[in-house]
Write a protein that holds these residues in place. Structure first.
Motif, mmCIF file in Angstrom:
data_model
loop_
_atom_site.group_PDB
_atom_site.id
_atom_site.type_symbol
_atom_site.label_atom_id
_atom_site.label_comp_id
_atom_site.label_asym_id
_atom_site.label_seq_id
_atom_site.Cartn_x
_atom_site.Cartn_y
_atom_site.Cartn_z
ATOM 1 N N LEU A 106 105.048 -0.140 44.813
ATOM 2 C CA LEU A 106 104.254 0.012 43.585
ATOM 3 C C LEU A 106 103.387 1.244 43.785
ATOM 4 C CD1 LEU A 106 103.114 -0.990 40.868
ATOM 5 C CD2 LEU A 106 101.538 -2.436 42.136
ATOM 6 N N PHE A 107 103.598 2.267 42.953
ATOM 7 C CA PHE A 107 102.942 3.556 43.168
ATOM 8 C C PHE A 107 101.907 3.849 42.084
ATOM 9 C CE2 PHE A 107 105.325 4.557 46.804
ATOM 10 C CZ PHE A 107 106.557 3.966 46.611
ATOM 11 N N SER A 108 100.915 4.659 42.487
ATOM 12 C CA SER A 108 99.756 4.855 41.604
ATOM 13 C C SER A 108 100.117 5.487 40.252
ATOM 14 C CB SER A 108 98.662 5.659 42.306
ATOM 15 O OG SER A 108 99.163 6.858 42.816
ATOM 16 N N PRO A 109 101.033 6.469 40.155
ATOM 17 C CA PRO A 109 101.337 6.995 38.813
ATOM 18 C C PRO A 109 101.914 5.916 37.888
ATOM 19 C CG PRO A 109 102.288 8.426 40.497
ATOM 20 C CD PRO A 109 101.815 7.201 41.181
ATOM 21 N N GLU B 188 94.151 8.917 46.848
ATOM 22 C CA GLU B 188 95.279 9.613 47.482
ATOM 23 C C GLU B 188 94.924 10.123 48.865
ATOM 24 O OE1 GLU B 188 97.408 11.360 43.433
ATOM 25 O OE2 GLU B 188 97.319 12.637 45.202
ATOM 26 N N SER B 189 93.913 9.495 49.473
ATOM 27 C CA SER B 189 93.543 9.952 50.821
ATOM 28 C C SER B 189 94.687 9.625 51.781
ATOM 29 C CB SER B 189 92.243 9.305 51.268
ATOM 30 O OG SER B 189 92.330 7.906 51.131
ATOM 31 N N PRO B 190 94.803 10.368 52.891
ATOM 32 C CA PRO B 190 95.930 10.180 53.804
ATOM 33 C C PRO B 190 95.985 8.763 54.378
ATOM 34 C CG PRO B 190 94.781 12.222 54.301
ATOM 35 C CD PRO B 190 93.946 11.496 53.299
ATOM 36 N N ARG B 191 97.184 8.354 54.695
ATOM 37 C CA ARG B 191 97.384 7.022 55.285
ATOM 38 C C ARG B 191 96.655 6.941 56.624
ATOM 39 N NH1 ARG B 191 99.985 3.690 51.400
ATOM 40 N NH2 ARG B 191 101.862 4.699 50.652
ATOM 41 N N SER B 192 96.068 5.779 56.874
ATOM 42 C CA SER B 192 95.296 5.619 58.105
ATOM 43 C C SER B 192 96.112 4.979 59.221
ATOM 44 C CB SER B 192 94.061 4.767 57.829
ATOM 45 O OG SER B 192 94.463 3.533 57.257
ATOM 46 N N GLY C 27 106.651 -11.568 51.503
ATOM 47 C CA GLY C 27 105.542 -11.968 50.648
ATOM 48 C C GLY C 27 104.244 -11.260 50.970
ATOM 49 N N GLU C 28 104.208 -10.562 52.103
ATOM 50 C CA GLU C 28 102.976 -9.836 52.451
ATOM 51 C C GLU C 28 103.067 -8.394 51.973
ATOM 52 O OE1 GLU C 28 103.025 -11.274 56.707
ATOM 53 O OE2 GLU C 28 100.945 -11.688 56.188
ATOM 54 N N PHE C 29 101.911 -7.712 51.961
ATOM 55 C CA PHE C 29 101.885 -6.355 51.410
ATOM 56 C C PHE C 29 100.978 -5.475 52.241
ATOM 57 C CE2 PHE C 29 97.679 -6.748 49.534
ATOM 58 C CZ PHE C 29 97.538 -8.120 49.390
ATOM 59 N N PHE C 30 101.139 -4.171 52.068
ATOM 60 C CA PHE C 30 100.315 -3.213 52.815
ATOM 61 C C PHE C 30 100.248 -1.900 52.042
ATOM 62 C CE2 PHE C 30 103.982 -0.779 54.368
ATOM 63 C CZ PHE C 30 105.003 -1.707 54.248
ATOM 64 N N GLY C 31 99.266 -1.084 52.412
ATOM 65 C CA GLY C 31 99.103 0.235 51.775
ATOM 66 C C GLY C 31 98.445 0.200 50.413
ATOM 67 N N GLU C 32 97.781 -0.923 50.092
ATOM 68 C CA GLU C 32 97.261 -1.086 48.722
ATOM 69 C C GLU C 32 96.124 -0.125 48.383
ATOM 70 O OE1 GLU C 32 97.216 -3.282 51.053
ATOM 71 O OE2 GLU C 32 95.133 -3.857 51.421
ATOM 72 N N PRO D 32 100.155 11.670 52.611
ATOM 73 C CA PRO D 32 99.354 11.383 51.408
ATOM 74 C C PRO D 32 99.688 9.987 50.885
ATOM 75 C CG PRO D 32 100.464 13.498 51.210
ATOM 76 C CD PRO D 32 101.011 12.837 52.425
ATOM 77 N N GLY D 33 98.646 9.264 50.516
ATOM 78 C CA GLY D 33 98.888 7.900 50.032
ATOM 79 C C GLY D 33 99.427 7.932 48.614
ATOM 80 N N ALA D 34 100.548 7.219 48.405
ATOM 81 C CA ALA D 34 101.164 7.219 47.078
ATOM 82 C C ALA D 34 101.135 5.829 46.439
ATOM 83 C CB ALA D 34 102.604 7.710 47.163
#
Lengths: 357, 190
Positions: free
Chosen positions: B138-141, B120-124, B109-114, B77-79
């Motif tokens: 950095l998490f959605s809640p 909250e759809s599953p990670r691809s 300096g790079e990022f992923f999973g944004e 689950p994407g958090a």
């Protein structure tokens, strides 16, 4: 079971259920032990925790107006401090006097709780006539009453206790997210995201439950104090406040809130007239409350089934008297969310399964 | 040999409440410089002031990953998203033949999973640390809490996130167009 060796392959779901059951039993056992040793401290912490949950939206509201967290928390705590001063000077003396006078009802020289109740009713209740039943009833009521009175004395009638509650609440509001962050830093990476979402859902649901119930508890408490005052019931303030707090207990609250008042009226010898009037008054208060619920509340949090709620409330009451019964429902909601989210998370994150990549 | 004592201008606090108590209760949390420096490299935080970056820093979780440790797996689950402070991370997926395919290799300096910040759809895909790495999560809640408390700052971040997602979509469309124009029509599955 593999007969060629000693390997036992447990179904994954059953293993998880066994682990969770062990955790729950350990927690209940710890609660039993701790409630005896540090009950009053736990009461203060629980009050602070509930107050923090209730005040969180107020803090957010003030922060939206441009003030930082520190100033927002300070404003709220100063407001609470002024309220507690008012409470200490005007309400607390009456409350303390009532608590002291009420505790005399439990005095063995007055003939015990059960006998006073029988005398008040004016009839002989056969089952209470048995000495064994009488002594058990005496112990149960005295024990419950003693825990509740002790908690009320600690929490409500002492300025020092209220100050401690406010200090802990201030720290909870100001540093709650930092404490949570530091706790999360200890969680291994494998369980980290799952724990983040779990803590969020627990605090969100528990906070929503308490904030939904509190306005109606205040309403019921105010109406109960007013009604008992006009009905000239002794200890009207204490009984009214108890009725207000009891209203936060799901399903049993409206019934348990009226019981102390009826009990006092009967032991004062005002049966049946006085007791019936008090019952009618509480029924009317519940009708007003339900009418307002229908008008203003569009959805209820139905996080616990009725039977589960009754059981956890009874356990909470047994552990810590009235405050335990009051806190039992939000604690049970948090436990239920924790268990269901953990099970879902173990499946989603495949904690016990093979890695995908 | 000994560091010079910092001059304390808070004489009232020092004299009445004691230096330690005053500073402990009323201290302001400031982010370590390295976190601010890392955030400045990330386009999502472009144009933000130090104060705004401090607000984000307060909700970031600093995590350490060992070499070859999984950050998240496909289907989880994407958090939330991760920002690389130090180290490197590879993003993998499974192709149609179920073989592991590296999509990208990310550095500091790079990022992923944004995308997990907005649903909250599953990670691809799967993210794995290629060396010992330090990530800022950095998490959605936490982001939603920040949006509640500081709506202006939250909206600023969301606009930048939306802009970035839009840019990536345009880039993906351009690549798809390129593939289609270069592809042999006889081999295309329709």
């Amino acid at each position: 079971m593999n007969r060629s060796g000693f390997t036992i392959n447990l179904d994954q779901g059953k293993l998880q259920a066994v682990l969770l059951l062990m955790v729950v039993l350990l927690a209940v056992g710890a609660a039993f032990i701790l409630s005896g040793a540090v009950g009053s401290v736990i009461t203060l912490i629980m009050c602070s925790f509930l107050l923090t949950l209730v005040l969180q939206p107020v803090v957010t509201f003030i922060e939206q107006r441009g003030l930082d967290l520190l100033r927002s928390a300070t404003i709220i705590i100063v407001g609470l401090f002024l309220l507690s001063l008012l409470f200490t000077f005007f309400v607390s003396p009456i409350l303390s006097r009532e608590i002291q006078e009420l505790s005399i009802i439990n005095d063995a020289s007055s003939g015990g709780v059960a006998q006073r109740f029988q005398r008040g009713l004016g009839i002989k209740i056969p089952i209470i006539g048995s000495e064994l039943i009488q002594s058990r009833l005496e112990i149960t009521v005295t024990d419950f009453w003693a825990k509740s009175i002790s908690a009320l004395v600690v929490g409500l009638s002492s300025f020092a206790s209220m100050t401690i509650i406010m200090v802990i609440t201030f720290c909870g509001i100001k540093d709650g997210s930092r404490i949570r962050k530091e706790f999360l830093s200890l969680v291994p990476n494998r369980y980290f995201e799952m724990t983040v979402m779990l803590l969020h859902k627990i605090s969100h649901r528990a906070g929503r439950y308490v904030r939904n119930e509190l306005p109606f508890a205040l309403l019921v408490g105010t109406l109960a104090v007013t009604a008992l005052y006009f009905l000239d019931v002794r200890f009207y303030l204490l009984l009214g406040i108890l009725a207000g707090f009891a209203n936060m207990i799901p399903f049993l609250g409206s019934f348990t809130g009226a019981l102390p008042a009826i009990f006092v009226v009967v032991t004062e010898g005002n049966w049946p007239g006085g007791a019936i009037v008090v019952m009618v008054a509480f029924a009317a208060i519940q009708m007003v409350k339900n009418l307002l619920i229908t008008l203003f509340r569009f959805s209820r949090t139905e996080d616990l089934e009725p039977l589960t709620t009754i059981i956890v409330v009874l356990i909470g009451g047994q552990l810590m008297g009235f405050p335990g019964a009051l806190a039992a429902a939000p604690v049970a909601i948090m436990a239920k969310i924790a268990v269901s989210e953990l099970i879902g998370a173990f499946r989603s994150y495949r904690i016990f399964g093979p890695p995908v990549v | 040999m000994f560091p010079k004592e910092k001059q304390n201008h808070d004489s009232f606090g020092a004299s009445v409440l004691g230096r330690g108590l005053w500073k402990n209760i009323f201290k302001k949390e400031t982010a370590p410089d390295e976190i601010i420096t890392t955030l400045r490299q990330v386009p999502l935080f472009e144009g933000m002031t130090n104060s705004e970056l401090n607000s984000f820093s307060a909700i970031l979780h600093r995590r350490r990953f060992r070499q070859k440790e999984t950050v998240f797996r496909t289907g989880d689950p994407g958090a939330g998203m991760y920002i690389l402070e130090r180290g490197s991370v590879a993003i993998y997926t499974r192709n149609v033949e179920h073989k592991r395919e590296e999509l990208a290799r990310l550095g500091p300096g790079e990022f992923f999973g944004e995308l997990a910040l907005v649903d909250e759809s599953p990670r691809s895909a799967t993210a794995v640390a290629l060396e010992r790495s330090y990530l800022l999560g950095l998490f959605s809640p936490d982001l939603r809490g920040l949006i509640d408390r500081q709506p202006r700052l939250g909206n600023k971040f969301l606009f930048q996130l939306a802009s970035l997602i839009g840019q990536r979509l345009k880039h993906t469309n351009a690549e798809l167009q390129n593939i289609r124009s270069n592809a042999d029509p006889s081999k295309m599955i329709t």
